[in-house]
Design an enzyme around this catalytic site. Structure first.
Site, PDB file in Angstrom:
ATOM      1  CG  HIS A  22      46.192 -25.523  34.163  1.00  0.00           C
ATOM      2  ND1 HIS A  22      46.420 -26.346  33.114  1.00  0.00           N
ATOM      3  CD2 HIS A  22      46.331 -26.463  35.522  1.00  0.00           C
ATOM      4  CE1 HIS A  22      46.371 -27.684  33.738  1.00  0.00           C
ATOM      5  NE2 HIS A  22      46.218 -27.622  34.763  1.00  0.00           N
ATOM      6  CE  LYS A  46      48.458 -40.336  34.503  1.00  0.00           C
ATOM      7  NZ  LYS A  46      47.228 -39.442  34.444  1.00  0.00           N
TER       8      LYS A  46
END
Ligand code: PNS
Length: 163
Positions: A22, A46
């Site tokens: 990232h 999730k």
């Protein structure tokens, strides 16, 4: 692509937790936009390992760059992008396996906001197979993730898993 003054990209995701992959994409984005808003999704499908506040705090520790802001968002990404004034959505494409989901998401976002462009970036070669879920799994069993995440993230993972 040339940089236009004030061009803003939104880089959305779950960031559970932020990885070196990232960070690499954020750095690459800054080559063609002036500012990046890292948009941390409140509702991830999730149950996340890290709370929203923890995910935001870890990104802020890992990315200390004045042209990058970290914000949480709820609801539709296109609405958030309009609120912050972003004209570009940045997403990473790591492998063929990412493609279908990303393509679907990009087309749906275009359907919702035709002027908001999705730009896919290719990560650094050695980070191509990196994902937050793999990092969580390795850390859960006490494996070494020091090359994959910022030291603050490594420490937070150790604390979470008591390793
Ligand atoms: O890192 P992730 O989990 O792949 O990120 C997915 C995310 C958060 C970018 C995506 O689920 C999203 O944009 N959620 C916000 C809700 C939304 O706008 N959904 C429609 C997109 S097609």
């Amino acid at each position: 692509m040339t940089s236009t003054p004030g061009r803003l990209a939104v880089y959305p995701g779950s960031f559970d937790p932020i990885t070196r992959g990232h960070e690499d994409l954020i750095r690459r984005s800054l080559a063609f936009v002036d500012r990046v808003v890292v948009a941390v999704a409140v509702n991830v499908s999730k149950q996340p390992l890290f709370t929203l506040d923890e995910r935001v705090a870890l990104i802020r520790q890992a990315v200390q760059e004045p042209r990058v802001e970290v914000k949480a968002f709820d609801g539709l990404l296109v609405d958030f992008a309009a609120t912050v004034g972003a004209t570009v959505i940045v997403r990473g494409l790591r492998a063929v396996s990412d493609f279908e989901y990303e393509f679907q998401m990009a087309l749906m976002n275009r359907n919702l906001a035709p002027r908001l462009e999705t730009v896919f970036l290719v990560p650094a070669f050695d980070l191509t197979y990196l994902s937050s879920s793999l990092v969580r799994e390795v850390a859960r069993f006490g494996g070494d993730v020091s090359a994959l995440v910022h030291p603050a993230v490594q420490q937070a993972l150790r604390k979470k898993f008591g390793k």
